[in-house]
Each structure stands twice: as structure tokens, then as C-alpha cells.
Design an enzyme around this catalytic site. Sequence first.
Site, PDB file in Angstrom:
ATOM      1  N   ALA A 123     -44.832  33.411  47.312  1.00  0.00           N
ATOM      2  CA  ALA A 123     -45.139  32.789  48.594  1.00  0.00           C
ATOM      3  C   ALA A 123     -44.792  33.761  49.712  1.00  0.00           C
ATOM      4  CB  ALA A 123     -44.354  31.496  48.774  1.00  0.00           C
ATOM      5  N   LYS A 124     -45.662  33.844  50.703  1.00  0.00           N
ATOM      6  CA  LYS A 124     -45.376  34.673  51.877  1.00  0.00           C
ATOM      7  C   LYS A 124     -44.712  33.766  52.912  1.00  0.00           C
ATOM      8  CE  LYS A 124     -47.494  38.248  54.787  1.00  0.00           C
ATOM      9  NZ  LYS A 124     -46.723  39.394  54.273  1.00  0.00           N
ATOM     10  N   ALA A 125     -43.422  33.526  52.702  1.00  0.00           N
ATOM     11  CA  ALA A 125     -42.669  32.573  53.508  1.00  0.00           C
ATOM     12  C   ALA A 125     -41.667  33.310  54.385  1.00  0.00           C
ATOM     13  CB  ALA A 125     -41.942  31.585  52.604  1.00  0.00           C
TER      14      ALA A 125
END
Length: 305
Positions: free
Chosen positions: A157-159
Site C-alpha cells: 500500500a502506498k500509505a
Amino acid sequence: MAQTYPDHIWHNGRIKPWAEATVHVMAHALHYGSSVFEGIRSYETPHGPVIFRLTEHNKRLFNSAKIYDIQIPYTLEDINAACRAVIKANGLSKGYLRPVAYRGLGGFGLSADTPTDVAVAAWQMGAYLGAGVLEQGIDACVSSWQRFAPNTIPAGAKAGGNYLSGQLVAREARRLGFGEGIALASTGLLSEGAGENLFLVFDGALHTTPVSAALLNGITRNTLITLARANGIEVVERDIPREYLYLCDELFMCGTAAEITPIRSVDGKPVGAGKPGPLTHRIQELFFGLFSGKTEDRWGWLEPV
């Protein structure tokens, strides 16, 4: 020198002046890192400005939100349109886009149900790691900070919260006088850069770490694998021990911000000849050729503004 900002931003459904896109200090994302985002570049081409792999990037935005159970109140088409609108509003052709969705004000606990706010910013960005680095390369170091272990924080995830790890890696590298840091996975094997994927060159083939090595499956990474294989360059995805950073013929980082940045040394040890090598230059030619017209876009990656 003071930072200058663009005039306009897309925020919660409309274009507004940059200064009016505000967030409450008690917003959930500020306290708990509960945001997902993308980095996308637009480029000038002979046929007008394009956004590189806009749809794939924003699909990943929604996938990241799915992992963290963040409900985005817009469609993929809405976010694509917002990206185009904010580029036009700021009069940009070549620039950097930042869509972000985050839990806003509405509760104070970790699992609080809050509204999801969404913004898309666009600004001018040159070489991410400094002027001249695409041509000259950088000196990198292996960080003392490792990436998160499996089943702790989802690296896929690009969190926002994930990038606390990247901040530790990058800031340590800068403090020690290096251009960028390289992180190992919890296994002690190679992972990725502070915010970039890695490619090593051995005997004319590209070697890169797998997504199981606690890394983000970068869209630039996928682009380079696709371009390389389409042009007869072997690509190997495999686990890589740290010491192979010192033994490879060439080494480079890639990402939307970093594009293709050569690495000329690691931990003070020269990589190959200590300067960007021929295969690195070839990959740069293939990638940037997409925007000059020298590389055919057979995949529909160039989406008009």
C-alpha cells in the site's frame, strides 16, 4: 530560499486557491498516518502534454485505500479528471501530481469512522535527488533502519504512515553525506531505496528484488521491466544479499520522483567503474524516449492532459 507554491489545488470536488485547502489539526490522518497517496508525472511530448500512466497510478490509489479500509467518495474517473483539471488550472505541462485521500475530522480513536477528504495537487518538479543526478549519479549508503517485517505494515500500500520508514532511511543518508539511503528487509536481504525501487546489472541483465522484499511494487519499476524485456534485455526478479550491491556492474534507483537515477557508489565502494554504465544509459533512453517519441508507446501509457 522560500518555497513557492502553485496557485490552485483540487480539494474535495473543486478547484480552489492553494491557501484555502486546509485540514483541521485534529484530523485522523495527522495523528495516525491514515492517508493513501500517489505520485504521478506529466511530461511534454511532440503531441502535447501527457500524464504518465495516470489510470494505473490512480487504480493503485484505490487499491491502497482498500487495504486500509478508506472509503474514497469519488470514482476513478473523477480522480483522473481532477488530475487533468489541476494541471490546467496551474498552467503546467511538465509537472508532478499528488492525489491524496485521508481520514479527516470526525473521531479520535484508531478505528474512528471519519469522512474521507481527497485532494490533488500539481507543481513543477525537477530531478528529485538534485540537479545533475540523472547524468552523474549519486553516492548511496545502506541504512541502519530496516523495512517492516511481513504481516506488520502492508508494504504493497502506498500509505502515508509507511513513509515514516522512508524518512528514517533518507534523513540518515543525508546526515551522513550520501545522496540517498538503501534499506534491507527484515530478512537482512535487499529491499529498496528510501522511496525508490532498485535494479542491479550483472553481465548485461537487470536484477531486481521481488515484491515480497517489503517494497512497493512501483509503476516505474514495472515500466522498466516491460521496456527492457520488449527490447531483448533479460530481467531477473530474485532475492539479493546486501553484498551484491558492491559486486554488481551497474546500479540504479527508479520511481516517479527519482525517474532513473544511477548509483555510482554504495557505502563508499564504487559500483563498477564508479560512474553510470551503458545499460543504465540504455534504460534511461528507452524511458525518456517515451516522451520524445523515440520509444514507441505500445502500451497506452501516455494519457493526454
